[in-house]
Design an enzyme around this catalytic site. Structure first.
Site, PDB file in Angstrom:
ATOM      1  N   ASN A   9       0.866  -1.179   0.000  1.00 33.21           N
ATOM      2  CA  ASN A   9       0.000   0.000   0.000  1.00 33.21           C
ATOM      3  C   ASN A   9       0.900   1.225   0.000  1.00 33.21           C
ATOM      4  O   ASN A   9       1.485   1.562   1.030  1.00 33.21           O
ATOM      5  CB  ASN A   9      -0.898  -0.032   1.252  1.00 33.21           C
ATOM      6  N   LYS A  11       0.080   4.190  -0.131  1.00 30.09           N
ATOM      7  CA  LYS A  11      -0.582   5.386   0.431  1.00 30.09           C
ATOM      8  C   LYS A  11      -0.353   6.550  -0.546  1.00 30.09           C
ATOM      9  O   LYS A  11      -0.261   6.310  -1.748  1.00 30.09           O
ATOM     10  CB  LYS A  11      -0.072   5.659   1.846  1.00 30.09           C
ATOM     11  N   HIS A  93      -9.427   1.199   5.497  1.00 30.36           N
ATOM     12  CA  HIS A  93      -8.104   1.457   6.095  1.00 30.36           C
ATOM     13  C   HIS A  93      -8.266   2.437   7.257  1.00 30.36           C
ATOM     14  O   HIS A  93      -9.070   3.360   7.196  1.00 30.36           O
ATOM     15  CB  HIS A  93      -7.140   2.022   5.048  1.00 30.36           C
ATOM     16  N   GLU A  95      -6.557   4.867   8.187  1.00 28.60           N
ATOM     17  CA  GLU A  95      -6.363   6.281   7.850  1.00 28.60           C
ATOM     18  C   GLU A  95      -7.641   6.879   7.279  1.00 28.60           C
ATOM     19  O   GLU A  95      -7.976   8.043   7.540  1.00 28.60           O
ATOM     20  CB  GLU A  95      -5.178   6.427   6.873  1.00 28.60           C
ATOM     21  N   GLU A 165      -4.763  -4.639  10.991  1.00 28.32           N
ATOM     22  CA  GLU A 165      -3.742  -3.603  11.103  1.00 28.32           C
ATOM     23  C   GLU A 165      -3.956  -2.828  12.401  1.00 28.32           C
ATOM     24  O   GLU A 165      -4.758  -1.881  12.429  1.00 28.32           O
ATOM     25  CB  GLU A 165      -3.829  -2.630   9.918  1.00 28.32           C
ATOM     26  N   GLY A 171       3.039   2.636  10.648  1.00 26.27           N
ATOM     27  CA  GLY A 171       3.968   3.737  10.418  1.00 26.27           C
ATOM     28  C   GLY A 171       4.747   4.151  11.653  1.00 26.27           C
ATOM     29  O   GLY A 171       5.375   5.206  11.664  1.00 26.27           O
ATOM     30  N   SER A 210       4.021  -1.831  10.225  1.00 24.59           N
ATOM     31  CA  SER A 210       5.484  -1.858  10.369  1.00 24.59           C
ATOM     32  C   SER A 210       6.100  -3.210  10.018  1.00 24.59           C
ATOM     33  O   SER A 210       7.060  -3.643  10.657  1.00 24.59           O
ATOM     34  CB  SER A 210       5.887  -1.418  11.787  1.00 24.59           C
TER      35      SER A 210
HETATM   36  P1  13P Z   1       3.344   0.608   7.538  1.00 32.54           P
HETATM   37  O1  13P Z   1       3.825  -0.684   6.938  1.00 32.54           O
HETATM   38  O2  13P Z   1       4.033   1.815   6.964  1.00 32.54           O
HETATM   39  O3  13P Z   1       3.336   0.563   9.034  1.00 32.54           O
HETATM   40  O4  13P Z   1       1.805   0.773   7.088  1.00 32.54           O
HETATM   41  C1  13P Z   1       0.932  -0.289   7.248  1.00 32.54           C
HETATM   42  C2  13P Z   1      -0.330   0.026   6.526  1.00 32.54           C
HETATM   43  O5  13P Z   1      -1.092   0.876   6.937  1.00 32.54           O
HETATM   44  C3  13P Z   1      -0.611  -0.710   5.276  1.00 32.54           C
HETATM   45  O6  13P Z   1      -1.907  -0.489   4.840  1.00 32.54           O
END
Ligand code: 13P
Length: 247
Positions: A9, A11, A93, A95, A165, A171, A210
């Site tokens: 992803n 983002k 997600h 976010e 997640e 992140g 992560s």
């Molecule tokens: P990270 O791998 O950067 O922690 O992000 C995970 C994520 O949100 C994947 O959708």
């Protein structure tokens, strides 16, 4: 036995030159045991479809409209994504839940629209740090899955993927331990098995938060972890390839 899935992803990251670089290095994944998917921002979907050619790497989008076609300025429909060659779309997600006000009801609508438009939704669930510390992790993730089960039905999960997640691991560099992740994955599979044991045994449950090349193998070795949803580490072609090969 379930074929693992590793999905990147991006983002809101990347530029057009990353598409070519990724295309070149991912074609080396033809022999990976895992199915591999890349979910770039909308503008890079079509160039990525071309760059990946017949590499076998799948394409996914990061979002989809709850609507079909019509007067919805700025929205992108599931049919358009399928038309381009997308196989997957991420829905729910954290976010989007936290920053764009997406609630369980909207996530359920998007899940259904994705499937009706010919896509496989990757449904994301996960607790915040506050919820984990309050001992509410299982309750939160089961509620998030159940709200989609209520509208879509268990049969729909045969054409879906669920990604666990934990919000506190996204992140942050703080990964859930393999044991912490496995515990939640087992709970999610049990919740699905309560509806239909064979669907539950077939569905792929991904871990995200992560994941890096140096922690992927232990996570993916857990019995109920069927791959990963990779954020930051998917932006480096080498790092992402190493994670795919760990599945
Ligand atoms: P990270 O791998 O950067 O922690 O992000 C995970 C994520 O949100 C994947 O959708």
């Amino acid at each position: 036995t379930r074929t693992p899935l590793v999905a990147g992803n991006w983002k809101m990251n990347g530029r057009l030159d990353m598409v070519g670089a990724l295309g070149a290095s991912l074609s080396g994944l033809r022999n990976s045991r895992a199915e591999v998917a890349v979910c770039p921002p909308f503008p890079y979907l079509a160039p990525l479809v071309r760059a990946l050619g017949d590499s076998g790497v799948q394409i996914g989008a990061q979002n989809v409209s709850r609507h079909q076609d019509g007067a919805f300025t700025g929205e992108v429909s599931a049919e358009m994504l399928a038309d381009l060659g997308c196989r997957y779309v991420i829905v729910g997600h954290s976010e989007r839940r936290a920053l764009y006000g997406e609630d369980d009801e909207l996530v359920g609508e998007k899940f259904l629209r994705a499937q009706q438009g010919g896509l496989i939704p990757i449904l994301c669930v996960g607790e915040t740090l506050r919820e984990r510390e309050a001992g509410e992790t299982e309750q939160v993730v089961v509620r998030q899955v159940s709200s989609v089960l209520d509208v879509a039905g268990i049969g729909a999960f045969d054409q879906a993927v669920v990604a666990y997640e934990p919000v506190w691991a996204i992140g942050t560099g703080e990964t859930a331990t393999p044991e912490q992740a496995q515990e939640v994955h087992a709970r999610l599979r049990a919740a699905l098995a309560a509806e239909d044991a064979s669907v539950a045994s077939r569905i792929r449950l991904l871990y995200g938060g992560s994941v890096k090349s140096d922690n992927a193998a232990l996570l993916f070795a857990q019995p109920d972890i069927d791959g990963g949803l990779i954020g930051g580490a998917s932006l480096s072609a080498d790092e992402f390839s190493a994670i795919c090969l760990a599945a």
